[in-house]
Design an enzyme around this catalytic site. Structure first.
Site, mmCIF file in Angstrom:
data_model
loop_
_atom_site.group_PDB
_atom_site.id
_atom_site.type_symbol
_atom_site.label_atom_id
_atom_site.label_comp_id
_atom_site.label_asym_id
_atom_site.label_seq_id
_atom_site.Cartn_x
_atom_site.Cartn_y
_atom_site.Cartn_z
ATOM 1 N N CYS A 152 -4.750 2.506 -3.740
ATOM 2 C CA CYS A 152 -3.515 2.985 -3.086
ATOM 3 C C CYS A 152 -2.403 1.950 -3.223
ATOM 4 C CB CYS A 152 -3.735 3.336 -1.617
ATOM 5 S SG CYS A 152 -4.868 4.683 -1.382
ATOM 6 N N LYS A 173 -10.460 -0.886 10.330
ATOM 7 C CA LYS A 173 -10.573 -2.075 9.465
ATOM 8 C C LYS A 173 -11.025 -3.292 10.262
ATOM 9 C CE LYS A 173 -7.697 -0.128 6.116
ATOM 10 N NZ LYS A 173 -8.039 0.240 4.762
ATOM 11 N N ASP A 225 2.947 -4.484 7.919
ATOM 12 C CA ASP A 225 1.747 -3.660 7.767
ATOM 13 C C ASP A 225 0.555 -4.605 7.889
ATOM 14 O OD1 ASP A 225 -0.529 -2.488 6.763
ATOM 15 O OD2 ASP A 225 0.424 -1.657 4.974
ATOM 16 N N GLN A 238 -4.679 -5.009 6.665
ATOM 17 C CA GLN A 238 -5.688 -5.916 6.095
ATOM 18 C C GLN A 238 -5.705 -7.271 6.772
ATOM 19 O OE1 GLN A 238 -8.039 -5.152 4.083
ATOM 20 N NE2 GLN A 238 -7.304 -3.139 3.491
ATOM 21 N N HIS A 284 0.867 -1.180 0.000
ATOM 22 C CA HIS A 284 0.000 0.000 0.000
ATOM 23 C C HIS A 284 0.908 1.236 0.000
ATOM 24 C CE1 HIS A 284 -2.785 2.965 1.802
ATOM 25 N NE2 HIS A 284 -3.769 2.162 1.444
HETATM 26 N N1 PMP Z 1 -1.875 -0.699 4.446
HETATM 27 C C1 PMP Z 1 -2.824 -1.436 3.878
HETATM 28 C C2 PMP Z 1 -2.496 -2.803 3.359
HETATM 29 C C3 PMP Z 1 -4.119 -0.918 3.763
HETATM 30 O O1 PMP Z 1 -5.069 -1.647 3.190
HETATM 31 C C4 PMP Z 1 -4.393 0.375 4.276
HETATM 32 C C5 PMP Z 1 -5.774 0.991 4.161
HETATM 33 N N2 PMP Z 1 -6.364 0.843 2.906
HETATM 34 C C6 PMP Z 1 -3.355 1.078 4.879
HETATM 35 C C7 PMP Z 1 -2.112 0.510 4.954
HETATM 36 C C8 PMP Z 1 -3.551 2.451 5.438
HETATM 37 O O2 PMP Z 1 -4.427 2.412 6.514
HETATM 38 P P1 PMP Z 1 -4.988 3.765 7.132
HETATM 39 O O3 PMP Z 1 -5.519 4.567 5.984
HETATM 40 O O4 PMP Z 1 -6.079 3.307 8.050
HETATM 41 O O5 PMP Z 1 -3.881 4.432 7.831
#
Ligand code: PMP
Length: 406
Positions: A359, A221, A195, A198, A118
């Site tokens: 993203c 999430k 990270d 998910q 991401h």
């Molecule tokens: N990493 C991953 C794999 C994600 O799916 C997301 C959210 N789509 C994020 C990081 C970022 O999370 P946040 O926007 O809640 O900080």
């Protein structure tokens, strides 16, 4: 698993239709219990924390620190002071990049990322590399959306200072073999950050079993509020890391000649934190515990398998992410229909999906596409949601005259 009734928003119609909410990888809905925990905090317990001598402040502090202990248990960290509350995954990764990274990286050092990260696990490293002279190496992915572990091993060496990997890809659903990858990183003396954005709502996470040095996740999430998340970091690392934001609550002493820092986790929580959010996050963890994370994952896996089989019956469907180990994400394109157009037509049928690059632009570049449509599952979804998705895609194909495309 019959859980939809716990989530008030799921009973509201959208565009006059029953809502089939399949955008859970973006954010999940909140059960009544979480909404109630957050509003009860403001009704009955609200005060600022850590600094008040009065009863309410101590009570609010107990709730906030109780939530930290709840997160510790959820991740099976050894100590509550290894949990830093953040706004979410993004802020947690930025904390590591700007505190640990700026203090420890220099020209010639390397950070290993993967092609399926991401943006929030790419851009902070680019920013810190620009400041320190360190560089980024990237583990490529296969056509099935799995990591090339052979390449990963070849990228590791004495220059590697950190490996930062997604536990589960938000664009492809791939579950990465992080424990094995962490072991390899440690073997060359590098640290490992995971990270977990998910992963936490779909897989049991045990940071000690994984052996990771840092683990980041977002509350929203996993059925918790937005604006709250956490970073797990090993105590020795946190203790040696400098602050990255200054303000109240993170200091021991302040003088114009110089200031000294509080011990972790306070050192990394400058300013008034999201106290109600932390309380809501603890309630979300309680909720997930009660529902059973493994039962939820089994339910989502079954729905994903069903949705995958059903979508394959339609013409002109391309699936992205066909890894052997996947979490509840179905990423696809439909020949002749741009993902955004598809998303708009599905929306008119009450089906909420995500369309775009999620993203994760490098994943889209890897597959030579601008974006995908993504349906992602949570414990409250059921077969009616899959049926609505499939019917709406078929309707879009009729509208575009592509229903006969092979
Ligand atoms: N990493 C991953 C794999 C994600 O799916 C997301 C959210 N789509 C994020 C990081 C970022 O999370 P946040 O926007 O809640 O900080």
């Amino acid at each position: 698993m019959k859980r939809a009734a716990d989530f008030p928003i799921l009973s509201r119609p959208v565009r006059g239709k029953r809502l089939a909410y399949l955008d859970n990888a973006a954010t999940t809905h909140k059960p009544e219990r979480v909404i109630e925990a957050e509003s009860a905090f403001y009704r009955e317990s609200n005060a600022n924390i850590h600094r008040g001598v009065h009863w309410l402040s101590q009570h609010a502090t107990d709730l906030y620190e109780g939530a930290r202990e709840r997160v510790r248990g959820f991740l099976n960290a050894a100590r509550a002071d290894e949990i830093v509350f953040t706004r979410g995954t993004t802020e947690a990764i930025n904390l590591v990049a700007f505190s640990w990274g700026r203090a420890n990286l220099k020209a010639g050092d390397e950070i290993v990322l993967t092609e399926m990260e991401h943006h929030s696990n790419i851009v902070p490293w680019q920013l810190v590399c620009a400041q320190t002279g360190a560089t980024i190496k990237v583990v490529p992915i296969t056509d099935a959306g799995e990591l090339r572990l052979d390449v990963y091993e070849s990228l590791l060496g004495p220059r590697t200072k950190l490996v930062a990997i997604g536990h589960v890809s938000n664009a492809l659903g791939t579950i990465n073999p992080v424990a094995r990858m962490i072991e390899k990183a440690h073997a060359v003396g590098a640290l490992a950050l995971v990270d977990g954005a998910q992963a936490v709502a779909h897989l049991p996470v045990d940071v000690r079993a994984l052996g990771c040095d840092f683990y980041a996740f977002s509350g929203h999430k996993l059925y918790g509020p937005t604006g709250i998340g956490a970073l797990y970091a090993r105590r020795e690392l946190l203790g040696a890391m400098p602050p990255w934001q200054g303000g109240g609550d993170m200091i021991l002493t302040v003088a114009f000649e110089g200031s000294t820092w509080a011990e972790p986790p306070a050192r990394f929580e400058a300013g008034t934190p999201n106290i109600a959010g932390a309380v809501g996050l603890a309630a979300a963890i309680d909720y997930l515990d009660e529902a059973g994370l493994e039962a939820a994952a089994a339910h989502e896996d079954a729905l994903l398998a069903h949705a995958t089989a059903e979508i394959r019956k339609l013409p002109g469907i391309r699936l992205y992410g066909t890894a052997a180990r996947k979490s509840g994400i179905l990423s696809f394109t439909v020949d002749g229909i741009h993902p955004h157009d598809l998303g708009t037509i599905l929306d008119s049928e009450g089906v909420a999906i995500r369309a775009g690059h999620h993203c994760a632009m490098p994943v889209m570049t890897r597959f030579g596409i601008p974006g995908t449509a993504r349906a992602s599952f949570a414990l409250y979804n059921d077969e009616r949601d899959v049926a609505a998705l499939i019917a709406a895609i078929a309707k879009a194909q009729k509208l575009f005259g592509t229903e006969a495309a092979a």
